[in-house]
Enzyme design. Structure first.
Site, PDB file in Angstrom:
ATOM      1  N   PRO A   1       0.801  -1.234   0.000  1.00 57.37           N
ATOM      2  CA  PRO A   1       0.000   0.000   0.000  1.00 57.37           C
ATOM      3  C   PRO A   1       0.824   1.270   0.000  1.00 57.37           C
ATOM      4  O   PRO A   1       0.342   2.317  -0.364  1.00 57.37           O
ATOM      5  CB  PRO A   1      -0.837  -0.103   1.276  1.00 57.37           C
ATOM      6  CG  PRO A   1      -0.404  -1.303   1.980  1.00 57.37           C
ATOM      7  CD  PRO A   1       0.431  -2.126   1.087  1.00 57.37           C
ATOM      8  N   CYS A   2       2.055   1.166   0.392  1.00 55.43           N
ATOM      9  CA  CYS A   2       2.878   2.368   0.447  1.00 55.43           C
ATOM     10  C   CYS A   2       3.191   2.980  -0.899  1.00 55.43           C
ATOM     11  O   CYS A   2       3.919   3.942  -0.979  1.00 55.43           O
ATOM     12  CB  CYS A   2       4.193   2.067   1.134  1.00 55.43           C
ATOM     13  SG  CYS A   2       4.131   2.696   2.779  1.00 55.43           S
ATOM     14  N   HIS A   3       2.706   2.380  -1.943  1.00 53.43           N
ATOM     15  CA  HIS A   3       3.009   2.937  -3.249  1.00 53.43           C
ATOM     16  C   HIS A   3       2.626   4.394  -3.417  1.00 53.43           C
ATOM     17  O   HIS A   3       3.175   5.066  -4.239  1.00 53.43           O
ATOM     18  CB  HIS A   3       2.329   2.104  -4.337  1.00 53.43           C
ATOM     19  CG  HIS A   3       3.188   0.973  -4.749  1.00 53.43           C
ATOM     20  ND1 HIS A   3       2.822   0.063  -5.678  1.00 53.43           N
ATOM     21  CD2 HIS A   3       4.399   0.625  -4.337  1.00 53.43           C
ATOM     22  CE1 HIS A   3       3.792  -0.815  -5.814  1.00 53.43           C
ATOM     23  NE2 HIS A   3       4.751  -0.499  -5.017  1.00 53.43           N
TER      24      HIS A   3
END
Ligand code: ATP
Ligand code: MG
Length: 491
Positions: A449-451
């Protein structure tokens, strides 16, 4: 790998022998060490990248139907006398005598050697076509070795050779390599543009250099801007089918290096679509017909028993040059920004309190969880000031960084409001939230999710604890290209 036990000898000072960014950064990041002019030792970090590049090259050669062999670095002079190149090659060739006074040479390329292999084992038209390649060190005693691994004397090259019965077959082999090259460079995060190259006495249009645009490139290049945005990876390729339409699509727009530049043709392109730049040659494909097969008598029996001289082509990729080329195309003031596919490590875990058991424990947990998923991480557990670690990690340029410190451990799990509160303090909601979510939960679900570490307007904010800006920029690019969920950890 734990950095305290590893060998990544980074240096702060800018080495003065290095004129271009990639050379400077490779020396500073401890990737290579010069042995003598144009000859380098590859240290762990550099070697990891070299191997990743090599693996992509190999996968794409195999996919296109080429078969890997391995020819020696040292070749006998007689072979080169057969083709007439022993005398022609001049001072670039390193000539050696063995103890029996036999003339040998360190191969600058392998057309003669591979032609000898094929002529010895292929006798019938039924055994063609064949596409063989190897990835081997070459030596060329360049007049002016420079720019680190970009123009070395000893360098790693992938060279493939095609053997066909007729021109149509040779063209198909050429097209296979053309498409394989587009895929190979695209997978490394590079925009490599095929440009018309000189065919010499062979004539025709089957010679292309693949050029990566970079200000420090050695050649001036001219092309249509449309070529920069074309995306080969979005296509499904069948190497057995006719590939001509794909090749045409890439060659119908103007693209030429200085040597082949046709000013009038270039100026017919509307001004806004012209691109005049500099470029680095990372690959070269070339059809040369019977240039070697004829003097070296590589012939097969045709269907009616007639003798057919095989048609050949050769296809090179500068594997070690690519390490520098990728850095030229992807770096900033602080260091290298590796595309994920060739990064020496995917993630750097920056332990900001190596003497704190809880912090180190979290780092280790994260490291183990990543390892279990097959994700290579570098755990910076060195006993150094945070600033020095940040600088080194920026220099090394892993695509992802995770910084772990005590305050992070204090964030209760699942408490979004708490993350927001901290986010308020550090001024970047998304970044802090992402880091907070990782703690004690499944770090993998966090990494994905850190994208996005973006502000509401889509622009990137400064980071404080989470990912830093330049990694996030790559992440945005990756997110655009992938379908991966971006918010699963928050769900
Ligand atoms: P250049 O024009 O750069 O000298 P070349 O035409 O001599 O290259 P080829 O014989 O086509 O090169 O070699 C295939 C590939 O090998 C090149 O596209 C390049 O990427 C790489 N290469 C060639 N020479 C060197 C070198 N001295 N150092 C590193 N890589 C090289
Ligand atoms: Mg060339």
């Amino acid at each position: 790998m734990r950095l305290s036990q590893g060998f990544i000898p980074t240096i702060k000072e800018t080495p003065n022998e290095a004129q271009i960014a990639s050379h400077r950064l490779m020396l500073r990041a401890g990737m290579i060490r010069q042995s003598s002019a144009g000859i380098y030792c590859w240290l762990p970090l550099g070697l990891r990248v070299l191997k990743k590049i090599e693996a992509i090259v190999r996968e794409e050669q195999d996919r296109a139907g080429a078969q890997e062999i391995l020819m020696p670095t040292i070749q006998p002079a007689e072979l080169w006398r057969e083709s007439g190149r022993y005398e022609d090659y001049g001072k670039e060739m390193l000539r050696i005598r063995d103890r029996h006074d036999r003339e040998m040479l360190y191969g600058p390329t392998n057309e003669e050697q591979v032609t000898e292999i094929v002529r010895a084992s292929i006798k019938s038209y039924r055994d063609l076509p064949k596409l063989l390649y190897h990835i081997q060190w070459k030596f060329r005693d360049e007049v002016r070795p420079r720019f680190g691994v970009m123009r070395g004397r000893e360098f790693l090259m992938k060279d493939a050779y095609s053997f066909d019965l007729d021109f149509a077959g040779a063209r198909h082999s050429y097209n296979k390599m053309f498409v394989a090259y587009l895929r190979t460079f695209a997978r490394m995060g590079l925009k490599a543009i095929p440009m018309r190259a000189d065919t010499g006495p062979i004539g025709g249009d089957l010679s292309h250099e693949f050029i990566v645009l970079a200000d420090t490139g050695e050649s001036a290049v001219f092309c249509h801007k449309g070529l920069v945005d074309k995306d080969i990876l979005a296509r499904k390729i069948d190497y057995d089918a006719n590939l001509q339409s794909i090749v045409n699509e890439w060659t119908s727009l103007y693209a030429a290096t200085d040597e082949m530049h046709d000013k009038a043709a270039f100026e017919k392109i509307p001004e806004g679509e012209r691109l005049a730049a500099r470029g680095i040659e990372v690959g070269h494909i070339f059809y040369f017909g019977t240039k070697y097969s004829e003097p070296m008598k590589a012939v097969v029996a045709g269907p009616g028993g007639e003798q057919i001289t095989v048609e050949m082509g050769s296809y090179g990729i500068g594997v070690s040059r690519l390490v520098g080329g990728i850095i030229e195309a992807s770096h900033d003031e602080a260091g290298i920004v590796w595309p994920e596919s060739v990064a020496p490590f995917k993630v750097a875990i920056v332990n900001l309190k190596p003497d704190d058991g809880a912090v180190s424990g979290t780092c280790q947990k994260l490291y183990d969880a990543l390892a279990a998923k097959g994700i290579e991480a570098l755990h910076d557990d060195r006993d150094l000031r945070p600033g020095a670690k940040f600088a080194d990690m920026d220099l090394i340029g892993t695509p992802w960084q995770v910084k772990v410190w005590q305050a992070l451990l204090a964030i209760p799990q699942g408490k979004v409001s708490t993350y927001r509160a901290i986010a308020g303090r550090v001024g970047n909601d998304n970044a802090s939230r992402a880091v907070g979510t990782a703690v004690g939960r499944n770090p993998i679900s966090w990494l994905i999710p850190c994208h996005r570490v973006l502000g509401s307007d889509g622009s990137l904010h400064g980071y404080h604890w989470g990912l830093e800006r330049k990694r996030a920029m790559l992440a945005v690019e990756a997110a655009r290209q992938s379908e991966r969920p971006r918010t699963s950890a928050m769900a």
